[in-house]
Design a protein around this motif. Structure first.
Motif, PDB file in Angstrom:
ATOM      1  N   PRO A  48      -2.420 -10.761   6.604  1.00 32.89           N
ATOM      2  CA  PRO A  48      -1.549 -10.836   7.895  1.00 32.89           C
ATOM      3  C   PRO A  48      -0.518 -12.306   7.614  1.00 32.89           C
ATOM      4  CG  PRO A  48      -3.258 -10.419   9.088  1.00 32.89           C
ATOM      5  CD  PRO A  48      -3.852 -10.343   7.493  1.00 32.89           C
ATOM      6  N   GLU A  49      -1.371 -13.156   6.933  1.00 31.83           N
ATOM      7  CA  GLU A  49      -0.562 -14.362   6.561  1.00 31.83           C
ATOM      8  C   GLU A  49       0.282 -13.919   5.386  1.00 31.83           C
ATOM      9  OE1 GLU A  49      -1.803 -18.635   4.336  1.00 31.83           O
ATOM     10  OE2 GLU A  49      -2.926 -17.773   5.748  1.00 31.83           O
ATOM     11  N   HIS A  50      -0.146 -13.365   4.643  1.00 29.52           N
ATOM     12  CA  HIS A  50       0.681 -13.154   3.231  1.00 29.52           C
ATOM     13  C   HIS A  50       2.006 -12.090   3.605  1.00 29.52           C
ATOM     14  CE1 HIS A  50      -1.114 -15.348   0.119  1.00 29.52           C
ATOM     15  NE2 HIS A  50      -2.541 -15.056   0.781  1.00 29.52           N
ATOM     16  N   LEU A  51       1.703 -11.135   4.582  1.00 31.01           N
ATOM     17  CA  LEU A  51       2.667 -10.125   5.044  1.00 31.01           C
ATOM     18  C   LEU A  51       3.745 -10.974   5.745  1.00 31.01           C
ATOM     19  CD1 LEU A  51       0.615  -7.111   6.446  1.00 31.01           C
ATOM     20  CD2 LEU A  51       2.216  -6.960   4.674  1.00 31.01           C
ATOM     21  N   SER A  52       3.378 -12.036   6.446  1.00 34.45           N
ATOM     22  CA  SER A  52       4.541 -12.801   7.306  1.00 34.45           C
ATOM     23  C   SER A  52       5.440 -13.475   6.111  1.00 34.45           C
ATOM     24  CB  SER A  52       3.862 -13.513   8.279  1.00 34.45           C
ATOM     25  OG  SER A  52       3.260 -14.637   7.579  1.00 34.45           O
ATOM     26  N   GLU A  53       4.725 -13.989   4.991  1.00 34.90           N
ATOM     27  CA  GLU A  53       5.354 -14.952   4.142  1.00 34.90           C
ATOM     28  C   GLU A  53       6.315 -13.818   3.009  1.00 34.90           C
ATOM     29  OE1 GLU A  53       2.704 -17.049   1.928  1.00 34.90           O
ATOM     30  OE2 GLU A  53       2.137 -18.240   3.828  1.00 34.90           O
ATOM     31  N   ARG A  54       5.622 -12.930   2.472  1.00 28.94           N
ATOM     32  CA  ARG A  54       6.244 -12.027   1.427  1.00 28.94           C
ATOM     33  C   ARG A  54       5.423 -10.800   1.690  1.00 28.94           C
ATOM     34  NH1 ARG A  54       6.502 -14.904  -3.253  1.00 28.94           N
ATOM     35  NH2 ARG A  54       8.549 -15.494  -2.937  1.00 28.94           N
ATOM     36  N   THR A  55       6.356  -9.561   2.119  1.00 30.43           N
ATOM     37  CA  THR A  55       5.685  -8.170   2.334  1.00 30.43           C
ATOM     38  C   THR A  55       4.797  -7.689   1.110  1.00 30.43           C
ATOM     39  OG1 THR A  55       7.464  -7.812   3.912  1.00 30.43           O
ATOM     40  CG2 THR A  55       5.981  -5.696   2.905  1.00 30.43           C
ATOM     41  N   ARG A  56       5.523  -7.963   0.022  1.00 32.93           N
ATOM     42  CA  ARG A  56       4.837  -7.509  -1.370  1.00 32.93           C
ATOM     43  C   ARG A  56       3.478  -7.911  -1.490  1.00 32.93           C
ATOM     44  NH1 ARG A  56       7.059 -10.026  -6.678  1.00 32.93           N
ATOM     45  NH2 ARG A  56       6.122 -11.882  -5.538  1.00 32.93           N
ATOM     46  N   ASP A  57       3.478  -9.413  -1.066  1.00 31.04           N
ATOM     47  CA  ASP A  57       2.072  -9.999  -1.382  1.00 31.04           C
ATOM     48  C   ASP A  57       0.880  -9.459  -0.309  1.00 31.04           C
ATOM     49  OD1 ASP A  57       3.414 -11.598  -3.272  1.00 31.04           O
ATOM     50  OD2 ASP A  57       3.407 -13.281  -2.312  1.00 31.04           O
ATOM     51  N   GLY A  58       1.570  -9.416   0.949  1.00 31.24           N
ATOM     52  CA  GLY A  58       0.757  -8.829   1.810  1.00 31.24           C
ATOM     53  C   GLY A  58      -0.102  -7.216   1.651  1.00 31.24           C
ATOM     54  N   VAL A  59       0.941  -6.521   1.145  1.00 31.69           N
ATOM     55  CA  VAL A  59       0.630  -5.137   0.791  1.00 31.69           C
ATOM     56  C   VAL A  59      -0.274  -5.005  -0.419  1.00 31.69           C
ATOM     57  CG1 VAL A  59       1.406  -2.813  -0.289  1.00 31.69           C
ATOM     58  CG2 VAL A  59       2.647  -4.228   1.638  1.00 31.69           C
ATOM     59  N   PHE A  60      -0.096  -6.030  -1.504  1.00 36.39           N
ATOM     60  CA  PHE A  60      -0.955  -6.224  -2.479  1.00 36.39           C
ATOM     61  C   PHE A  60      -2.523  -6.553  -2.034  1.00 36.39           C
ATOM     62  CE2 PHE A  60      -3.277  -9.164  -5.385  1.00 36.39           C
ATOM     63  CZ  PHE A  60      -3.426  -8.503  -6.474  1.00 36.39           C
ATOM     64  N   PHE A  61      -2.670  -7.676  -0.752  1.00 37.06           N
ATOM     65  CA  PHE A  61      -3.849  -7.964  -0.337  1.00 37.06           C
ATOM     66  C   PHE A  61      -4.473  -6.778   0.376  1.00 37.06           C
ATOM     67  CE2 PHE A  61      -2.976 -12.118  -1.635  1.00 37.06           C
ATOM     68  CZ  PHE A  61      -4.220 -12.908  -1.426  1.00 37.06           C
ATOM     69  N   LEU A  62      -3.580  -5.913   1.011  1.00 38.31           N
ATOM     70  CA  LEU A  62      -4.529  -4.676   1.743  1.00 38.31           C
ATOM     71  C   LEU A  62      -4.936  -3.860   0.572  1.00 38.31           C
ATOM     72  CD1 LEU A  62      -2.025  -4.397   4.748  1.00 38.31           C
ATOM     73  CD2 LEU A  62      -4.146  -5.379   4.830  1.00 38.31           C
ATOM     74  N   VAL A  63      -3.972  -3.570  -0.182  1.00 38.03           N
ATOM     75  CA  VAL A  63      -4.482  -2.523  -1.202  1.00 38.03           C
ATOM     76  C   VAL A  63      -5.668  -2.949  -1.852  1.00 38.03           C
ATOM     77  CG1 VAL A  63      -3.859  -1.458  -3.423  1.00 38.03           C
ATOM     78  CG2 VAL A  63      -2.149  -1.480  -1.593  1.00 38.03           C
ATOM     79  N   VAL A  64      -5.889  -4.425  -2.353  1.00 37.98           N
ATOM     80  CA  VAL A  64      -7.097  -4.654  -3.066  1.00 37.98           C
ATOM     81  C   VAL A  64      -8.279  -4.787  -2.214  1.00 37.98           C
ATOM     82  CG1 VAL A  64      -8.054  -6.990  -3.678  1.00 37.98           C
ATOM     83  CG2 VAL A  64      -5.740  -6.435  -4.637  1.00 37.98           C
ATOM     84  N   ALA A  65      -7.945  -5.120  -0.965  1.00 37.96           N
ATOM     85  CA  ALA A  65      -9.145  -4.866   0.189  1.00 37.96           C
ATOM     86  C   ALA A  65      -9.535  -3.639   0.101  1.00 37.96           C
ATOM     87  CB  ALA A  65      -8.673  -5.482   1.397  1.00 37.96           C
ATOM     88  N   TRP A  66      -8.821  -2.503   0.248  1.00 37.06           N
ATOM     89  CA  TRP A  66      -9.190  -1.082   0.261  1.00 37.06           C
ATOM     90  C   TRP A  66      -9.920  -0.846  -0.833  1.00 37.06           C
ATOM     91  CZ3 TRP A  66     -10.531   1.039   4.544  1.00 37.06           C
ATOM     92  CH2 TRP A  66      -9.776   0.741   5.880  1.00 37.06           C
ATOM     93  N   LEU A  67      -9.448  -1.245  -2.093  1.00 40.74           N
ATOM     94  CA  LEU A  67     -10.130  -0.829  -3.279  1.00 40.74           C
ATOM     95  C   LEU A  67     -11.345  -1.426  -3.595  1.00 40.74           C
ATOM     96  CD1 LEU A  67      -6.757  -0.932  -5.648  1.00 40.74           C
ATOM     97  CD2 LEU A  67      -8.152   0.976  -5.184  1.00 40.74           C
TER      98      LEU A  67
END
Length: 166
Positions: A48-67
């Motif tokens: 959530p913190e990264h999504l609020s700063e830069r969407t691309r980074d937040g999506v990366f964090f979510l994809v990584v977590a699911w993987l």
């Protein structure tokens, strides 16, 4: 009155957890699953913190977590196959290298990042998964008998759960 006697034999005592043995591969699998889940929890917590700063980074964090969760699930599901180990090492190894690059040479179109406790812990957990995979993929090591894993090993995941509050 009938003189029936029971022919059933008494049940064998259950083995005590302290005396059980497993292979090094089993122990490494448990440690790798806990480490991968721990890293995933950190990535979910920081998304959530990264999504609020830069969407691309937040999506990366979510994809990584699911993987990382998928890698842990694959290690659990396919216990006698090398592919889950390769997948877990690839996912966590690539994420570790991206983290290392972002802390040393920087990632294009982002600011140079400093090392904090949560990201350092996640990187350490990812490195544990990679190292466990390297050892587990060597049959001569993975098949060695070792004492059963202590529940203390799951403290790694518990530590990761608490890391995002720091």
């Amino acid at each position: 009155m009938s003189d029936e006697t029971s022919t059933a034999e008494p049940a064998a005592p259950a083995p005590s957890p302290a005396s059980s043995t497993s292979t090094l591969g089993d122990t490494l699998r448990t440690v790798a699953m806990a480490a991968s889940v721990g890293a995933a929890v950190i990535h979910f917590a920081l998304a959530p913190e990264h999504l609020s700063e830069r969407t691309r980074d937040g999506v990366f964090f979510l994809v990584v977590a699911w993987l990382q969760l998928a890698a842990a699930a694959a290690l659990y599901r396919w216990r006698n196959r090398p592919e889950p180990w390769l997948g877990a090492a690839a996912v966590n190894g690539v994420v570790f290298l991206v983290w290392l690059g972002s802390r040393t040479i920087g990632v294009p179109a982002t600011d140079h990042a400093s090392i904090g406790f949560p990201d350092g812990l996640a990187a350490g957990l990812e490195a544990i998964v990679v190292l466990a995979a390297v050892v587990a993929l060597r049959p001569s090591f993975a098949s060695r008998a070792v004492p059963g894993i202590s529940p203390v090993a799951f403290g790694v995941a518990g530590l990761a759960l608490d890391a995002h509050r720091v």
